[in-house]
Design a protein around this motif. Structure first.
Motif, PDB file in Angstrom:
ATOM      1  N   ALA A   1     -45.870   9.649  28.200  1.00 36.19           N
ATOM      2  CA  ALA A   1     -44.451   9.372  28.408  1.00 36.19           C
ATOM      3  C   ALA A   1     -44.237   8.554  29.679  1.00 36.19           C
ATOM      4  CB  ALA A   1     -43.673  10.683  28.480  1.00 36.19           C
ATOM      5  N   ALA A   2     -44.951   8.893  30.745  1.00 37.77           N
ATOM      6  CA  ALA A   2     -44.816   8.148  31.998  1.00 37.77           C
ATOM      7  C   ALA A   2     -45.298   6.714  31.839  1.00 37.77           C
ATOM      8  CB  ALA A   2     -45.591   8.851  33.115  1.00 37.77           C
ATOM      9  N   LYS A   3     -46.425   6.544  31.165  1.00 33.23           N
ATOM     10  CA  LYS A   3     -46.966   5.199  30.966  1.00 33.23           C
ATOM     11  C   LYS A   3     -46.034   4.340  30.119  1.00 33.23           C
ATOM     12  CE  LYS A   3     -51.103   2.652  29.582  1.00 33.23           C
ATOM     13  NZ  LYS A   3     -52.505   2.737  29.102  1.00 33.23           N
ATOM     14  N   GLY A   4     -45.366   4.957  29.155  1.00 34.86           N
ATOM     15  CA  GLY A   4     -44.523   4.198  28.244  1.00 34.86           C
ATOM     16  C   GLY A   4     -43.055   4.133  28.627  1.00 34.86           C
TER      17      GLY A   4
ATOM     18  N   PRO B   1     -37.476  11.849  25.892  1.00 34.82           N
ATOM     19  CA  PRO B   1     -37.850  13.261  25.963  1.00 34.82           C
ATOM     20  C   PRO B   1     -37.899  13.802  27.383  1.00 34.82           C
ATOM     21  CG  PRO B   1     -39.802  11.913  25.607  1.00 34.82           C
ATOM     22  CD  PRO B   1     -38.619  10.983  25.536  1.00 34.82           C
ATOM     23  N   VAL B   2     -37.503  15.054  27.512  1.00 39.35           N
ATOM     24  CA  VAL B   2     -37.571  15.773  28.780  1.00 39.35           C
ATOM     25  C   VAL B   2     -38.919  16.487  28.872  1.00 39.35           C
ATOM     26  CG1 VAL B   2     -36.624  17.751  30.050  1.00 39.35           C
ATOM     27  CG2 VAL B   2     -35.080  16.082  28.986  1.00 39.35           C
ATOM     28  N   PHE B   3     -39.506  16.480  30.059  1.00 40.05           N
ATOM     29  CA  PHE B   3     -40.737  17.228  30.322  1.00 40.05           C
ATOM     30  C   PHE B   3     -40.532  18.170  31.503  1.00 40.05           C
ATOM     31  CE2 PHE B   3     -42.525  13.941  27.702  1.00 40.05           C
ATOM     32  CZ  PHE B   3     -43.637  14.523  27.114  1.00 40.05           C
TER      33      PHE B   3
ATOM     34  N   VAL C   1     -42.909  15.633  37.484  1.00 42.73           N
ATOM     35  CA  VAL C   1     -41.943  15.451  38.574  1.00 42.73           C
ATOM     36  C   VAL C   1     -41.592  13.973  38.711  1.00 42.73           C
ATOM     37  CG1 VAL C   1     -41.518  15.724  41.046  1.00 42.73           C
ATOM     38  CG2 VAL C   1     -42.777  17.498  39.798  1.00 42.73           C
ATOM     39  N   ALA C   2     -42.614  13.115  38.723  1.00 43.25           N
ATOM     40  CA  ALA C   2     -42.385  11.677  38.859  1.00 43.25           C
ATOM     41  C   ALA C   2     -41.693  11.115  37.622  1.00 43.25           C
ATOM     42  CB  ALA C   2     -43.710  10.954  39.081  1.00 43.25           C
ATOM     43  N   TYR C   3     -42.128  11.538  36.444  1.00 44.51           N
ATOM     44  CA  TYR C   3     -41.517  11.056  35.196  1.00 44.51           C
ATOM     45  C   TYR C   3     -40.033  11.405  35.150  1.00 44.51           C
ATOM     46  CZ  TYR C   3     -40.221  11.038  30.252  1.00 44.51           C
ATOM     47  OH  TYR C   3     -39.565  10.831  29.069  1.00 44.51           O
ATOM     48  N   MET C   4     -39.713  12.664  35.428  1.00 47.11           N
ATOM     49  CA  MET C   4     -38.312  13.085  35.356  1.00 47.11           C
ATOM     50  C   MET C   4     -37.484  12.462  36.480  1.00 47.11           C
ATOM     51  SD  MET C   4     -37.864  14.741  32.623  1.00 47.11           S
ATOM     52  CE  MET C   4     -36.174  15.219  33.004  1.00 47.11           C
TER      53      MET C   4
ATOM     54  N   GLN D   1     -28.525  10.802  35.269  1.00 52.72           N
ATOM     55  CA  GLN D   1     -28.509  12.272  35.300  1.00 52.72           C
ATOM     56  C   GLN D   1     -27.919  12.898  34.019  1.00 52.72           C
ATOM     57  OE1 GLN D   1     -30.028  13.234  38.310  1.00 52.72           O
ATOM     58  NE2 GLN D   1     -30.000  11.036  38.714  1.00 52.72           N
ATOM     59  N   HIS D   2     -27.835  12.141  32.907  1.00 49.69           N
ATOM     60  CA  HIS D   2     -27.133  12.630  31.716  1.00 49.69           C
ATOM     61  C   HIS D   2     -28.113  13.219  30.684  1.00 49.69           C
ATOM     62  CE1 HIS D   2     -23.377  12.522  29.200  1.00 49.69           C
ATOM     63  NE2 HIS D   2     -24.309  12.849  28.300  1.00 49.69           N
ATOM     64  N   PHE D   3     -27.945  14.513  30.401  1.00 47.43           N
ATOM     65  CA  PHE D   3     -28.690  15.191  29.341  1.00 47.43           C
ATOM     66  C   PHE D   3     -27.800  15.315  28.095  1.00 47.43           C
ATOM     67  CE2 PHE D   3     -30.744  16.675  33.183  1.00 47.43           C
ATOM     68  CZ  PHE D   3     -32.085  16.783  32.842  1.00 47.43           C
TER      69      PHE D   3
END
Length: 339
Positions: free
Chosen positions: A291-294, A313-315, A322-325, A334-336
């Protein structure tokens, strides 16, 4: 201006441009950087102009080795040697207090500290060596947009605005470096921006607690480090974050409202909901690493698909999560999705 694509055999030509004050984008293991000779004030100013970057946002200086840092810094945190030995070259940026007037003030945005990194990419290390000077290297994109993880992304944003791009293929990590503040030798190290070098990895290597700055900077505020703005990395299309338990509800809601949806989709999501997706950016597997790479490439690709919304997607916010989110929350403002 014609933006030239340089290959490995043309590093000498790219370095000449940088020595003369031109701009050349370069690859790294994180994202592509927009390179300028860090010792040339006018060249560094052009980086801000080309990117549309606020002048209060400091830059990271990329070096060939730690010896190059010592030209600009004379007071080091007692953990510096251990940190450099264990994590350089790599996706870790270190903030030091620099000697007075050692670098143009535009590099630091007027701060007394400067961020340094030794990238883990042989072409860029060779480029810095050939230039004979460190390079500033913010992400090579239009400011605020998704960072470039392929040379094509750089070309899309900056073609005609910079002299060249050093071709290095796709980046391997996909999110920017961890930024660690060690500018005060009397204080514990503090993470200002999360990245692939995690809090846990630093604590395991250094045997000391690592602080984390949770402060998000509003547009009107000056950041202490790149990547601290509240909204950043955003495509033009609105992005919503979706928790793993909410995908069915999210797609049902989108379908009932006749929205066209683009999705950063794992193989499982593709299998379950492909008939409800207008556009798909496929992730290679279910992991946060994929997910982070893409992430940035996916946001860019889906932004071109004329969809109404992008779902991502949320992780869990542990490790690389931490970095991805951190990046995704800023891209999504900040919108879920809320069922």
């Amino acid at each position: 201006m014609e933006t030239k694509r340089f290959n490995q055999q043309e590093i000498t030509e790219a370095a000449k441009i940088l020595r003369q004050g031109g701009l050349v984008a370069f690859p790294s293991e994180t994202v592509y950087g927009l390179g300028a000779n860090a010792t040339l004030e006018d060249a560094v100013k052009q980086v801000f102009i080309v990117k549309g970057r606020p002048s209060d946002n400091p830059l990271i200086v990329h070096v060939e080795n730690f010896e190059q840092v010592k030209q600009y810094v004379d007071v080091f945190h007692p953990l510096t040697e251990t940190i450099v030995e264990k994590f350089w070259p790599g996706p870790l940026t270190l903030i030091f207090k620099i000697k007075s007037d050692a670098l143009p003030r535009v590099v630091s945005a007027g701060l007394s500290t400067v961020s340094f990194r030794m990238p883990d990419h042989p072409l860029t290390l060779a480029l810095i060596k050939e230039v004979g000077a460190p390079l500033v290297g913010p992400s090579a994109n239009t400011s605020g947009r998704p960072s470039p993880t392929q040379s094509e992304h750089v070309y899309h944003d900056l073609n005609g605005k910079i002299a060249g791009i050093l071709e290095g293929g796709s980046t391997t990590i996909g999110v920017e470096s961890t930024v660690l503040d060690i500018s005060d030798p009397t204080q514990p190290p503090m993470i200002l921006r999360p990245g692939a070098v995690t809090k846990e990895a630093l604590e395991a290597a250094l045997k000391v607690p690592i602080l984390v700055d949770q402060h998000l900077v509003e547009e009107s505020q000056a950041p202490r480090s790149p990547g601290m703005k509240y909204k950043h990395y955003a495509p033009k299309t609105t992005v919503w974050m979706v928790h793993s338990d909410d995908w069915q509800a999210a797609f049902d809601w989108a379908t009932s409202n006749h929205f066209k949806i683009g999705v950063l989709a794992s193989p499982t999501l593709q299998e379950r909901f492909s008939n409800q997706m207008t556009a798909i950016y496929p992730l290679t597997d279910e992991t946060v690493t994929a997910a982070a790479k893409g992430l940035f490439a996916g946001l860019r690709a889906l932004d071109e698909e004329q969809v109404d919304l992008i779902f991502a997607p949320v992780f869990s916010e542990t490790g690389l999560g931490v970095a991805y989110m951190n990046r995704l929350k800023k891209a999504a403002n900040q919108h879920f999705f809320k069922p």
